[in-house]
Scaffold this motif. Structure first.
Motif, PDB file in Angstrom:
ATOM      1  N   LYS A 312       0.836  -1.210   0.000  1.00 33.28           N
ATOM      2  CA  LYS A 312       0.000   0.000   0.000  1.00 33.28           C
ATOM      3  C   LYS A 312       0.868   1.257   0.000  1.00 33.28           C
ATOM      4  N   ILE A 313       1.953   1.201   0.770  1.00 30.17           N
ATOM      5  CA  ILE A 313       2.841   2.374   0.877  1.00 30.17           C
ATOM      6  C   ILE A 313       3.544   2.645  -0.456  1.00 30.17           C
ATOM      7  N   THR A 314       4.044   1.596  -1.087  1.00 31.30           N
ATOM      8  CA  THR A 314       4.773   1.822  -2.344  1.00 31.30           C
ATOM      9  C   THR A 314       3.809   2.232  -3.466  1.00 31.30           C
ATOM     10  N   ALA A 316       0.989   3.871  -3.027  1.00 28.71           N
ATOM     11  CA  ALA A 316       0.585   5.254  -2.745  1.00 28.71           C
ATOM     12  C   ALA A 316       1.663   6.234  -3.215  1.00 28.71           C
ATOM     13  N   ALA A 317       2.907   5.777  -3.232  1.00 29.91           N
ATOM     14  CA  ALA A 317       4.002   6.646  -3.688  1.00 29.91           C
ATOM     15  C   ALA A 317       4.139   6.609  -5.214  1.00 29.91           C
TER      16      ALA A 317
END
Ligand code: SF4
Length: 345
Positions: A312-314, A316-317
């Motif tokens: 999710k973090i990657t 979102a980036a």
């Protein structure tokens, strides 16, 4: 003296060999057709090749016969693992992966591997030897028989570091993609490296249409050094620079493979560290679960929940990120498990 296998020649080389036999270079086209389109397994079986040329060929070259591979089928997901035993006892494994709509062939470039990555069963074997183009093509043909036709994609992610056997791997790519050979598109071939920088740089200058995957493993050089001895030769930051150069020169993206280890590199902070490392590189990210093997010591696979959070973090980036579902783990056919062990025989 052992005669060279005629399937170790790219078509251009074979044309040169024809000329040295007093024949026209264009005869190589017919021979390629017989070998790769018609599947001839002997010189006698080469339709349309004059007997005189067949005799000349068989006097100078061979077409080696590899016994049918031993075969294991996963009860979980139908993945097929093939174990090849070559004439000198060297072994290599291939894996046929049945995805929802496509079939991939994962093939080996070496018997064993010299790189010694801690998380990989093949690394624990050491290097037996490089595979020849004919031995790589044998794997492709056998995978095709399992797939019921040519697979949709080929990945060099089996045993071995393909860029440490680059001359033979490159030649096998040329033969696979030759329109008089298998005519398999280079764009459907992915080569995965642990980061052999000189070949990444060579690829940046070449016209090969293959895809490049780099196993960065983790985002910290210190951690990486504990996971693979290759870090001391090709440090992570230099690998990222080479990848950046490759993307700029070719206009293509690169795949980065990140391996999830429990408690080592699976936190949100690790995701941020990774994003910092690969910032600005035209890349896609493959998140791969570590598959436990006896040489891995205290390394443990990360959890799927944490991997999803990481993803999710990657995403979102803005990084295209694929969380890979491992296949064939019950037959030791998943990433990092190929070791020609007893479960394969
Ligand atoms: S991960 Fe790849 S390079 Fe490392 S030991 Fe295994 S096969 Fe060799």
């Amino acid at each position: 003296m052992t005669k060279p296998d005629i399937r170790d020649f790219a078509r251009q080389e074979l044309a040169g060999a024809m000329i040295s036999l007093g024949e026209k270079g264009s005869k190589a086209d017919r021979i390629f057709n017989c070998l790769y389109k018609k599947g001839a397994e002997s010189f006698d079986a080469m339709a349309g090749v004059p007997d005189e040329l067949k005799n000349k060929l068989s006097a100078r070259y061979s077409i080696s016969q590899t016994p049918a591979p031993e075969r294991r089928v996963s009860k979980i997901d139908k993945t097929v693992k093939l174990l090849f035993r070559f004439h000198d006892g060297a072994v290599a494994e291939s894996v046929v992966l049945f995805n929802k709509e496509t079939i991939s062939a994962c093939i080996s470039s070496q018997s064993g591997c010299a790189c010694g990555c801690r998380f990989c069963a093949t690394g624990g074997l050491g290097l037996k030897r490089d595979l020849k183009p004919s031995e790589i093509l044998t794997q492709f043909a056998a995978c095709g028989r399992e797939a019921g036709g040519a697979p949709d994609s080929v990945v060099f992610m089996g045993m071995g570091e393909p860029f440490l056997n680059w001359a033979n791997v490159k030649k096998s790519v040329l033969i696979l993609s030759d329109n008089k050979g298998h005519n398999f598109p280079q764009s459907k071939i992915t080569i995965s490296t642990v980061g052999v920088i000189p070949v990444i740089r060579e690829l940046a200058e070449s016209h090969l249409g293959i895809k490049l995957a780099i196993s960065i493993i983790t985002a910290s050089e210190k951690q990486r050094a504990e996971l693979t001895p290759m870090e001391s030769k090709y440090p992570l930051t230099d690998i990222i620079s080479a990848a950046r150069h490759y993307c700029a020169k070719t206009g293509k993206s690169v795949f980065f493979e990140y391996i999830f280890f429990d408690g080592l590199n699976d936190s949100p902070q690790d995701a941020q560290k990774l994003l910092e490392l690969i910032k600005g590189v035209n890349c896609k990210l493959n998140l791969i679960m570590y598959n436990q093997n006896p040489g891995g010591g205290d390394l443990r696979p990360g959890s799927m929940e944490k991997a999803k959070e990481f993803q999710k973090i990657t995403v979102a980036a803005g990084v295209r990120t694929h969380l890979r579902r491992e296949k064939g783990s019950d037959i030791a056919a998943a990433c990092g498990q190929l070791a020609s062990g007893p479960e394969a025989s």
